[in-house]
Design a protein around this motif. Structure first.
Motif, mmCIF file in Angstrom:
data_model
loop_
_atom_site.group_PDB
_atom_site.id
_atom_site.type_symbol
_atom_site.label_atom_id
_atom_site.label_comp_id
_atom_site.label_asym_id
_atom_site.label_seq_id
_atom_site.Cartn_x
_atom_site.Cartn_y
_atom_site.Cartn_z
ATOM 1 N N GLU A 108 0.739 -1.197 0.000
ATOM 2 C CA GLU A 108 -0.014 -0.250 -0.127
ATOM 3 C C GLU A 108 0.870 1.242 0.040
ATOM 4 O OE1 GLU A 108 -2.401 2.369 -0.775
ATOM 5 O OE2 GLU A 108 -3.671 0.287 -0.293
ATOM 6 N N ASP A 109 0.675 2.051 -1.101
ATOM 7 C CA ASP A 109 1.515 3.358 -1.157
ATOM 8 C C ASP A 109 1.023 4.409 -0.636
ATOM 9 O OD1 ASP A 109 3.521 1.844 -2.564
ATOM 10 O OD2 ASP A 109 2.753 2.207 -4.539
ATOM 11 N N ASP A 110 -0.479 4.351 -0.390
ATOM 12 C CA ASP A 110 -1.017 5.497 0.170
ATOM 13 C C ASP A 110 -1.102 5.589 1.459
ATOM 14 O OD1 ASP A 110 -3.096 7.469 0.890
ATOM 15 O OD2 ASP A 110 -4.576 6.633 -0.144
ATOM 16 N N PRO A 111 -0.711 6.516 2.308
ATOM 17 C CA PRO A 111 -0.297 6.495 3.794
ATOM 18 C C PRO A 111 -1.684 6.505 4.489
ATOM 19 C CG PRO A 111 1.087 7.922 2.886
ATOM 20 C CD PRO A 111 0.155 7.699 1.649
ATOM 21 N N ARG A 112 -2.656 7.119 3.943
ATOM 22 C CA ARG A 112 -3.973 7.121 4.646
ATOM 23 C C ARG A 112 -4.690 5.634 4.719
ATOM 24 N NH1 ARG A 112 -9.190 10.880 4.793
ATOM 25 N NH2 ARG A 112 -10.724 9.210 4.953
ATOM 26 N N ALA A 113 -4.328 5.114 3.358
ATOM 27 C CA ALA A 113 -5.104 3.881 3.267
ATOM 28 C C ALA A 113 -4.384 2.831 3.901
ATOM 29 C CB ALA A 113 -5.137 3.299 1.802
ATOM 30 N N ALA A 114 -3.042 3.055 4.153
ATOM 31 C CA ALA A 114 -2.317 1.876 5.013
ATOM 32 C C ALA A 114 -2.817 2.181 6.384
ATOM 33 C CB ALA A 114 -0.780 2.339 4.859
ATOM 34 N N LEU A 115 -2.794 3.274 6.952
ATOM 35 C CA LEU A 115 -3.280 3.688 8.354
ATOM 36 C C LEU A 115 -4.523 3.091 8.540
ATOM 37 C CD1 LEU A 115 -2.915 4.703 11.043
ATOM 38 C CD2 LEU A 115 -3.883 6.754 10.361
ATOM 39 N N GLU A 116 -5.396 2.990 7.642
ATOM 40 C CA GLU A 116 -6.774 2.430 7.904
ATOM 41 C C GLU A 116 -6.564 1.043 7.713
ATOM 42 O OE1 GLU A 116 -11.362 2.943 6.074
ATOM 43 O OE2 GLU A 116 -9.544 4.107 5.428
ATOM 44 N N LEU A 117 -5.772 0.214 6.991
ATOM 45 C CA LEU A 117 -5.998 -1.242 6.801
ATOM 46 C C LEU A 117 -5.364 -1.593 8.103
ATOM 47 C CD1 LEU A 117 -4.571 -1.484 2.990
ATOM 48 C CD2 LEU A 117 -6.852 -2.402 4.092
ATOM 49 N N TRP A 118 -4.175 -0.869 8.624
ATOM 50 C CA TRP A 118 -3.524 -1.284 9.817
ATOM 51 C C TRP A 118 -4.564 -1.270 11.209
ATOM 52 C CZ3 TRP A 118 -0.340 -4.051 12.441
ATOM 53 C CH2 TRP A 118 -0.101 -3.619 13.904
ATOM 54 N N ALA B 202 2.317 12.930 5.048
ATOM 55 C CA ALA B 202 1.726 13.145 3.792
ATOM 56 C C ALA B 202 0.425 14.131 4.007
ATOM 57 C CB ALA B 202 1.070 11.709 3.272
ATOM 58 N N GLY B 203 0.328 14.594 5.130
ATOM 59 C CA GLY B 203 -0.943 15.717 5.193
ATOM 60 C C GLY B 203 -2.252 14.970 4.909
ATOM 61 N N VAL B 204 -2.302 13.622 5.203
ATOM 62 C CA VAL B 204 -3.709 12.969 5.480
ATOM 63 C C VAL B 204 -4.142 12.684 6.649
ATOM 64 C CG1 VAL B 204 -3.531 12.151 2.937
ATOM 65 C CG2 VAL B 204 -2.561 10.986 4.772
ATOM 66 N N ALA B 205 -3.703 13.060 7.706
ATOM 67 C CA ALA B 205 -3.751 12.741 9.082
ATOM 68 C C ALA B 205 -3.725 13.959 9.822
ATOM 69 C CB ALA B 205 -3.024 11.424 9.761
ATOM 70 N N ARG B 206 -4.717 14.268 10.731
ATOM 71 C CA ARG B 206 -4.664 15.464 11.506
ATOM 72 C C ARG B 206 -3.325 15.281 12.231
ATOM 73 N NH1 ARG B 206 -9.844 17.874 10.890
ATOM 74 N NH2 ARG B 206 -11.362 16.404 10.313
ATOM 75 N N PRO B 207 -2.688 16.595 12.422
ATOM 76 C CA PRO B 207 -1.292 16.822 13.126
ATOM 77 C C PRO B 207 -1.525 16.498 14.752
ATOM 78 C CG PRO B 207 -2.020 18.758 12.480
ATOM 79 C CD PRO B 207 -2.760 17.900 11.774
ATOM 80 N N TRP B 208 -2.734 16.721 15.342
ATOM 81 C CA TRP B 208 -2.693 16.451 16.613
ATOM 82 C C TRP B 208 -3.179 15.091 17.208
ATOM 83 C CZ3 TRP B 208 -7.738 14.691 17.302
ATOM 84 C CH2 TRP B 208 -8.721 15.302 16.594
ATOM 85 N N VAL B 209 -3.462 14.413 16.197
ATOM 86 C CA VAL B 209 -3.817 12.829 16.484
ATOM 87 C C VAL B 209 -2.414 12.160 17.189
ATOM 88 C CG1 VAL B 209 -4.422 10.712 15.754
ATOM 89 C CG2 VAL B 209 -5.395 12.828 14.761
ATOM 90 N N ALA C 106 3.332 8.707 9.059
ATOM 91 C CA ALA C 106 3.552 8.358 7.621
ATOM 92 C C ALA C 106 2.183 9.304 7.087
ATOM 93 C CB ALA C 106 3.427 7.140 6.925
ATOM 94 N N ALA C 107 1.219 9.012 7.620
ATOM 95 C CA ALA C 107 -0.096 9.637 7.158
ATOM 96 C C ALA C 107 -0.058 11.017 7.335
ATOM 97 C CB ALA C 107 -1.009 9.256 7.634
#
Length: 204
Positions: free
Chosen positions: A87-97, A147-154, A143-144
């Motif tokens: 999975e190259d997409d960091p958002r998708a990778a995080l969701e899969l994990w 890539a700017g696909v996860a909020r920085p405060w999480v 990683a997410a």
């Protein structure tokens, strides 16, 4: 005589290891049927051993659960490696994990509770398991975020807590077959519609 003296300890160790593996097999079956709150004495009875033998190998319920989860760790780690490789997409990778993590923490009914407690109890036998889960979740989250696909405060710890809480709620009496997917969506997207002023990226 020397040969006999050396053979006896080896035989004792082998017997102890067989007992340990037998207990783990029985406990896995028992927890799968009754959840993690089932009585330890019932596990000993099903394994046809005395409670003392059970507690010599596993002094607490948490130590027994930790051993069972350790046995499943290779499967989860293989899933992590697969996600990273495919999975190259960091958002998708995080969701899969997070989905894989959700499957891992729900292998037994009631397991999210002891894991949640172990997050704040460093002496718990389950603490090392929780540390692993937070650490790997943090890698996917970082990683997410980069890539700017996860909020920085999480935070990684809070994501793991969210998975545990969602898993617990999904097993509650009021939950239905759609609850698990809905809870994952709420955790991923949030419940509010972002304003047009870009405030969706701000801290809550």
């Amino acid at each position: 005589m020397a040969v006999h003296q050396e053979a006896t300890p080896r035989k004792s160790r082998a017997d102890a290891e067989r007992n340990r593996l037998h207990i783990l097999d029985v406990a896995e079956e028992f927890f799968a049927e009754h959840g993690v709150s089932g009585a330890m004495q019932d596990i000993a009875k099903r394994a046809a051993i005395g409670p003392g033998t059970l507690y010599r190998h596993f002094p607490t319920r948490e130590s027994l659960l930790a051993a069972l989860l350790q046995a499943r760790w290779e499967e989860l780690d293989a899933r992590r490696a697969e996600i990273e490789a495919e999975e190259d997409d960091p958002r998708a990778a995080l969701e899969l994990w997070l989905t894989a993590l959700g499957d891992y923490v729900t292998v037994f009914d009631g397991l999210p509770g002891p894991l949640r407690e172990a997050l704040s109890e460093t002496t718990s036998p389950l603490a090392i398991t929780c540390e692993w889960l937070v650490e790997i979740t943090g890698q996917f989250l970082a990683a997410a975020q980069a890539a700017g696909v996860a909020r920085p405060w999480v935070r990684d710890r809070d994501l793991v807590l969210t998975v545990l809480a969602s898993a617990w709620i999904a097993g509650a009496q009021l939950a239905d077959e759609g609850s698990a997917d809905s809870l994952r969506a709420i955790a991923r997207e949030g419940w509010h519609v972002p304003s047009t002023l870009g405030s969706s990226s701000s801290t809550p």
